[in-house]
Motif scaffolding. Structure first.
Motif, PDB file in Angstrom:
ATOM      1  N   VAL A  56       0.847  -1.186   0.147  1.00  0.00           N
ATOM      2  CA  VAL A  56       0.260   0.073  -0.019  1.00  0.00           C
ATOM      3  C   VAL A  56       0.792   1.376  -0.226  1.00  0.00           C
ATOM      4  O   VAL A  56       0.437   2.186  -0.550  1.00  0.00           O
ATOM      5  CB  VAL A  56      -0.861  -0.112   1.167  1.00  0.00           C
ATOM      6  CG1 VAL A  56      -1.946   1.245   1.251  1.00  0.00           C
ATOM      7  CG2 VAL A  56      -1.836  -1.307   1.189  1.00  0.00           C
ATOM      8  N   LYS A  57       1.915   1.417   0.703  1.00  0.00           N
ATOM      9  CA  LYS A  57       2.966   2.254   0.966  1.00  0.00           C
ATOM     10  C   LYS A  57       4.299   1.956   0.638  1.00  0.00           C
ATOM     11  O   LYS A  57       4.791   1.092   1.006  1.00  0.00           O
ATOM     12  CB  LYS A  57       2.430   2.755   2.238  1.00  0.00           C
ATOM     13  CG  LYS A  57       3.143   4.236   2.406  1.00  0.00           C
ATOM     14  CD  LYS A  57       2.857   4.852   3.886  1.00  0.00           C
ATOM     15  CE  LYS A  57       3.194   6.092   4.243  1.00  0.00           C
ATOM     16  NZ  LYS A  57       2.893   6.537   5.460  1.00  0.00           N
ATOM     17  N   GLY A  58       4.838   2.963  -0.019  1.00  0.00           N
ATOM     18  CA  GLY A  58       6.391   2.656  -0.267  1.00  0.00           C
ATOM     19  C   GLY A  58       6.656   2.164  -1.685  1.00  0.00           C
ATOM     20  O   GLY A  58       5.914   2.155  -2.211  1.00  0.00           O
ATOM     21  N   ASP A  59       7.846   2.410  -1.937  1.00  0.00           N
ATOM     22  CA  ASP A  59       8.480   1.768  -3.361  1.00  0.00           C
ATOM     23  C   ASP A  59       9.354   0.812  -3.099  1.00  0.00           C
ATOM     24  O   ASP A  59      10.508   0.947  -2.918  1.00  0.00           O
ATOM     25  CB  ASP A  59       8.933   3.099  -4.115  1.00  0.00           C
ATOM     26  CG  ASP A  59       9.275   2.663  -5.500  1.00  0.00           C
ATOM     27  OD1 ASP A  59       8.552   1.821  -6.043  1.00  0.00           O
ATOM     28  OD2 ASP A  59      10.482   3.367  -5.971  1.00  0.00           O
ATOM     29  N   LEU A  60       8.870  -0.575  -3.319  1.00  0.00           N
ATOM     30  CA  LEU A  60       9.679  -1.673  -3.083  1.00  0.00           C
ATOM     31  C   LEU A  60      10.725  -1.904  -4.250  1.00  0.00           C
ATOM     32  O   LEU A  60      10.266  -1.958  -5.389  1.00  0.00           O
ATOM     33  CB  LEU A  60       8.968  -2.821  -2.699  1.00  0.00           C
ATOM     34  CG  LEU A  60       8.296  -2.906  -1.268  1.00  0.00           C
ATOM     35  CD1 LEU A  60       7.449  -3.881  -1.228  1.00  0.00           C
ATOM     36  CD2 LEU A  60       9.193  -2.624  -0.222  1.00  0.00           C
ATOM     37  N   THR A  61      11.729  -2.261  -4.004  1.00  0.00           N
ATOM     38  CA  THR A  61      12.659  -2.880  -5.040  1.00  0.00           C
ATOM     39  C   THR A  61      12.376  -4.268  -5.306  1.00  0.00           C
ATOM     40  O   THR A  61      11.670  -5.054  -4.413  1.00  0.00           O
ATOM     41  CB  THR A  61      14.166  -2.667  -4.640  1.00  0.00           C
ATOM     42  OG1 THR A  61      14.303  -3.597  -3.752  1.00  0.00           O
ATOM     43  CG2 THR A  61      14.646  -1.433  -4.551  1.00  0.00           C
ATOM     44  N   PRO A  62      12.462  -4.954  -6.430  1.00  0.00           N
ATOM     45  CA  PRO A  62      12.138  -6.374  -6.704  1.00  0.00           C
ATOM     46  C   PRO A  62      12.547  -7.446  -5.424  1.00  0.00           C
ATOM     47  O   PRO A  62      11.940  -8.258  -5.213  1.00  0.00           O
ATOM     48  CB  PRO A  62      12.540  -6.884  -8.028  1.00  0.00           C
ATOM     49  CG  PRO A  62      12.719  -5.548  -8.970  1.00  0.00           C
ATOM     50  CD  PRO A  62      13.005  -4.336  -7.618  1.00  0.00           C
ATOM     51  N   GLU A  63      13.867  -6.851  -5.191  1.00  0.00           N
ATOM     52  CA  GLU A  63      14.742  -7.670  -4.057  1.00  0.00           C
ATOM     53  C   GLU A  63      13.672  -7.928  -2.878  1.00  0.00           C
ATOM     54  O   GLU A  63      13.736  -8.814  -2.114  1.00  0.00           O
ATOM     55  CB  GLU A  63      16.007  -7.482  -3.899  1.00  0.00           C
ATOM     56  CG  GLU A  63      16.882  -7.780  -5.164  1.00  0.00           C
ATOM     57  CD  GLU A  63      16.897  -6.659  -6.250  1.00  0.00           C
ATOM     58  OE1 GLU A  63      16.304  -5.549  -5.833  1.00  0.00           O
ATOM     59  OE2 GLU A  63      17.207  -6.884  -7.226  1.00  0.00           O
ATOM     60  N   GLU A  64      13.283  -6.514  -2.530  1.00  0.00           N
ATOM     61  CA  GLU A  64      12.586  -6.402  -1.261  1.00  0.00           C
ATOM     62  C   GLU A  64      11.349  -7.234  -0.995  1.00  0.00           C
ATOM     63  O   GLU A  64      10.695  -7.514  -0.256  1.00  0.00           O
ATOM     64  CB  GLU A  64      12.510  -4.681  -1.117  1.00  0.00           C
ATOM     65  CG  GLU A  64      13.645  -4.150  -0.467  1.00  0.00           C
ATOM     66  CD  GLU A  64      13.567  -2.659  -0.298  1.00  0.00           C
ATOM     67  OE1 GLU A  64      14.391  -1.900   0.323  1.00  0.00           O
ATOM     68  OE2 GLU A  64      12.643  -1.973  -1.013  1.00  0.00           O
ATOM     69  N   LEU A  65      10.609  -6.858  -2.352  1.00  0.00           N
ATOM     70  CA  LEU A  65       9.308  -7.438  -2.427  1.00  0.00           C
ATOM     71  C   LEU A  65       9.541  -9.229  -2.375  1.00  0.00           C
ATOM     72  O   LEU A  65       8.774  -9.762  -1.938  1.00  0.00           O
ATOM     73  CB  LEU A  65       8.699  -7.194  -3.963  1.00  0.00           C
ATOM     74  CG  LEU A  65       7.337  -7.788  -4.111  1.00  0.00           C
ATOM     75  CD1 LEU A  65       6.322  -7.569  -3.055  1.00  0.00           C
ATOM     76  CD2 LEU A  65       6.826  -7.283  -5.455  1.00  0.00           C
ATOM     77  N   ALA A  66      10.634  -9.536  -3.047  1.00  0.00           N
ATOM     78  CA  ALA A  66      10.872 -11.165  -2.904  1.00  0.00           C
ATOM     79  C   ALA A  66      11.308 -11.523  -1.579  1.00  0.00           C
ATOM     80  O   ALA A  66      10.540 -12.658  -1.087  1.00  0.00           O
ATOM     81  CB  ALA A  66      11.979 -11.511  -4.079  1.00  0.00           C
ATOM     82  N   ALA A  67      11.822 -10.664  -0.906  1.00  0.00           N
ATOM     83  CA  ALA A  67      12.153 -11.116   0.697  1.00  0.00           C
ATOM     84  C   ALA A  67      10.964 -10.925   1.239  1.00  0.00           C
ATOM     85  O   ALA A  67      10.668 -11.900   2.326  1.00  0.00           O
ATOM     86  CB  ALA A  67      13.008 -10.076   1.238  1.00  0.00           C
TER      87      ALA A  67
END
Length: 85
Positions: free
Chosen positions: A22-33
């Protein structure tokens, strides 16, 4: 079915997202984690739910209760034989 739709698009069910950022801009690595942590937590909960202990078994009628020690002879042993000493 319209002319621009393929049969696979028509038969595919609409999926709802399980996880939504909902909030923030995640990198693909952060989303995978994040997805890995959520999946591990769900797997642990499912594993714990599957490991329920069975009800304890009653030992009242177990055959080992019928086995008694041999009688030992001596003074006053007949009286003590009822208590197993």
């Amino acid at each position: 079915m319209t002319a621009d739709e393929t049969p696979a698009e028509v038969d595919a069910p609409a999926h709802t997202p399980v996880l939504r950022v909902v909030k923030g801009d995640l990198t693909p690595e952060e989303l995978a984690a994040l997805v890995a942590v959520v999946a591990a937590r769900n797997a642990a909960a499912a594993n714990a739910a599957g490991r329920t202990k069975p009800a304890p078994r009653s030992e009242w009628g177990h055959p080992s209760r019928q086995v008694r020690a041999a009688h030992t002879f001596g003074p006053d042993r007949w009286r003590r034989s009822t208590f197993g000493r």
